[in-house]
Design a protein around this motif. Structure first.
Motif, PDB file in Angstrom:
ATOM      1  N   ILE A  73       9.736 -17.229  21.263  1.00 21.46           N
ATOM      2  CA  ILE A  73       9.890 -15.942  20.585  1.00 21.46           C
ATOM      3  C   ILE A  73       8.591 -15.618  19.868  1.00 21.46           C
ATOM      4  CG2 ILE A  73      11.134 -14.658  18.801  1.00 21.46           C
ATOM      5  CD1 ILE A  73      13.555 -16.461  19.384  1.00 21.46           C
ATOM      6  N   HIS A  74       8.065 -14.425  20.126  1.00 19.15           N
ATOM      7  CA  HIS A  74       6.819 -13.977  19.503  1.00 19.15           C
ATOM      8  C   HIS A  74       7.070 -12.623  18.860  1.00 19.15           C
ATOM      9  CE1 HIS A  74       4.756 -17.186  21.638  1.00 19.15           C
ATOM     10  NE2 HIS A  74       5.447 -16.822  22.715  1.00 19.15           N
ATOM     11  N   THR A  75       6.443 -12.395  17.720  1.00 19.60           N
ATOM     12  CA  THR A  75       6.613 -11.112  17.038  1.00 19.60           C
ATOM     13  C   THR A  75       5.270 -10.406  16.954  1.00 19.60           C
ATOM     14  OG1 THR A  75       6.262 -12.105  14.865  1.00 19.60           O
ATOM     15  CG2 THR A  75       8.526 -11.986  15.637  1.00 19.60           C
ATOM     16  N   ASP A  76       5.339  -9.116  16.783  1.00 14.53           N
ATOM     17  CA  ASP A  76       4.139  -8.295  16.682  1.00 14.53           C
ATOM     18  C   ASP A  76       4.481  -7.130  15.770  1.00 14.53           C
ATOM     19  OD1 ASP A  76       1.628  -7.355  17.048  1.00 14.53           O
ATOM     20  OD2 ASP A  76       1.811  -6.983  19.196  1.00 14.53           O
ATOM     21  N   GLY A  77       3.513  -6.398  15.362  1.00 15.34           N
ATOM     22  CA  GLY A  77       3.782  -5.231  14.533  1.00 15.34           C
ATOM     23  C   GLY A  77       2.520  -4.539  14.103  1.00 15.34           C
ATOM     24  N   VAL A  78       2.694  -3.409  13.479  1.00 11.74           N
ATOM     25  CA  VAL A  78       1.586  -2.608  12.971  1.00 11.74           C
ATOM     26  C   VAL A  78       1.857  -2.355  11.497  1.00 11.74           C
ATOM     27  CG1 VAL A  78       0.405  -0.391  13.137  1.00 11.74           C
ATOM     28  CG2 VAL A  78       1.266  -1.498  15.212  1.00 11.74           C
ATOM     29  N   GLY A  79       0.829  -2.539  10.673  1.00 10.17           N
ATOM     30  CA  GLY A  79       0.982  -2.294   9.250  1.00 10.17           C
ATOM     31  C   GLY A  79      -0.055  -1.309   8.753  1.00 10.17           C
ATOM     32  N   THR A  80       0.231  -0.699   7.636  1.00  6.45           N
ATOM     33  CA  THR A  80      -0.692   0.284   7.067  1.00  6.45           C
ATOM     34  C   THR A  80      -1.677  -0.345   6.105  1.00  6.45           C
ATOM     35  OG1 THR A  80       0.924   0.791   5.358  1.00  6.45           O
ATOM     36  CG2 THR A  80       0.950   2.181   7.325  1.00  6.45           C
ATOM     37  N   THR A  81      -1.413  -1.577   5.670  1.00  7.28           N
ATOM     38  CA  THR A  81      -2.342  -2.270   4.784  1.00  7.28           C
ATOM     39  C   THR A  81      -2.545  -3.695   5.295  1.00  7.28           C
ATOM     40  OG1 THR A  81      -0.680  -3.214   3.298  1.00  7.28           O
ATOM     41  CG2 THR A  81      -1.447  -0.976   2.795  1.00  7.28           C
ATOM     42  N   ARG A  82      -3.537  -4.363   4.755  1.00 13.98           N
ATOM     43  CA  ARG A  82      -3.844  -5.723   5.179  1.00 13.98           C
ATOM     44  C   ARG A  82      -2.711  -6.696   4.860  1.00 13.98           C
ATOM     45  NH1 ARG A  82      -7.741  -9.261   2.321  1.00 13.98           N
ATOM     46  NH2 ARG A  82      -7.047  -7.877   0.779  1.00 13.98           N
ATOM     47  N   LEU A  83      -1.936  -6.424   3.816  1.00 17.53           N
ATOM     48  CA  LEU A  83      -0.857  -7.327   3.417  1.00 17.53           C
ATOM     49  C   LEU A  83       0.534  -6.832   3.834  1.00 17.53           C
ATOM     50  CD1 LEU A  83      -2.068  -8.433  -0.118  1.00 17.53           C
ATOM     51  CD2 LEU A  83      -2.224  -9.682   2.032  1.00 17.53           C
ATOM     52  N   ALA A  84       0.586  -5.787   4.651  1.00 20.31           N
ATOM     53  CA  ALA A  84       1.880  -5.307   5.130  1.00 20.31           C
ATOM     54  C   ALA A  84       2.563  -6.424   5.904  1.00 20.31           C
ATOM     55  CB  ALA A  84       1.696  -4.077   6.014  1.00 20.31           C
TER      56      ALA A  84
END
Length: 189
Positions: free
Chosen positions: A21-32
């Motif tokens: 299982i692998h996760t991914d994502g997009v954040g608006t800040t470096r610590l999101a």
């Protein structure tokens, strides 16, 4: 007891990776998403948690020092998360004296300047299921103490239906306490 503070933040990214299982994502800040369990803990977050732990520890040591009439340094010297037995805590000045619950109640009454008082022990209510099981266990224990292990096993086999019924009773959770249970067909509503 001990004087110490710690924090734990478990992550499961390697466990998830092991099972594919692998996760991914997009954040608006470096610590999101920095506190997501499926991602490794970022260094900045670990430092922030460490700083919080250190602040809480220093505050706690200060309170102990103030409350015990000791210096912060002397408390810190025996603190550091060490666990002290009661006699050792007494020798380090962390407690006033040794005693049992009765001694603690008497000391609290003295501090509150009470001469005439009663003690109420507050306990969690016992469910009907637990009450039945406690009574059964007590009776079976007293009946089986004079029996051999095969007789005790036979006795526990005999009471198994009662234990099953006790479990059924525990599952009855209607707030109005209204139940319909057909013992012959097993339908329960």
């Amino acid at each position: 007891g001990s004087i110490g503070v710690f924090a734990a933040f478990p992550t499961v990214e390697r466990l998830l990776e092991r099972v594919g299982i692998h996760t991914d994502g997009v954040g608006t800040t470096r610590l999101a998403g920095a506190l997501r369990l499926d991602r490794p803990l970022k260094e900045e977050v670990a430092e922030s948690l460490g700083s919080s732990v250190e602040f809480i520890y220093q505050s706690f040591v200060g309170l102990v020092a103030q409350g015990r009439g000791m210096t912060v340094e002397s408390v810190d010297a025996v603190a550091q998360g060490r666990v002290w037995s009661a006699p050792d805590a007494l020798s380090h000045g962390l407690i006033d004296k040794l005693g049992d619950l009765s001694d603690a109640i008497d000391a609290a009454a003295t501090l509150a300047e009470l001469d005439d008082y009663t003690v109420d022990y507050v306990e969690l209510p016992v469910s009907p299921r637990d009450l039945i099981l406690q009574q059964l266990a007590g009776r079976i224990g007293s009946m089986s103490s004079g029996l051999g292990s095969s007789a005790a096993h036979a006795l526990s086999t005999l009471v198994e239906p009662l234990v099953s019924v006790a479990s059924e009773i525990a599952s009855l959770d209607d707030p109005g306490h209204f139940y319909i249970w057909c013992v012959a067909c097993g339908v329960r509503d």
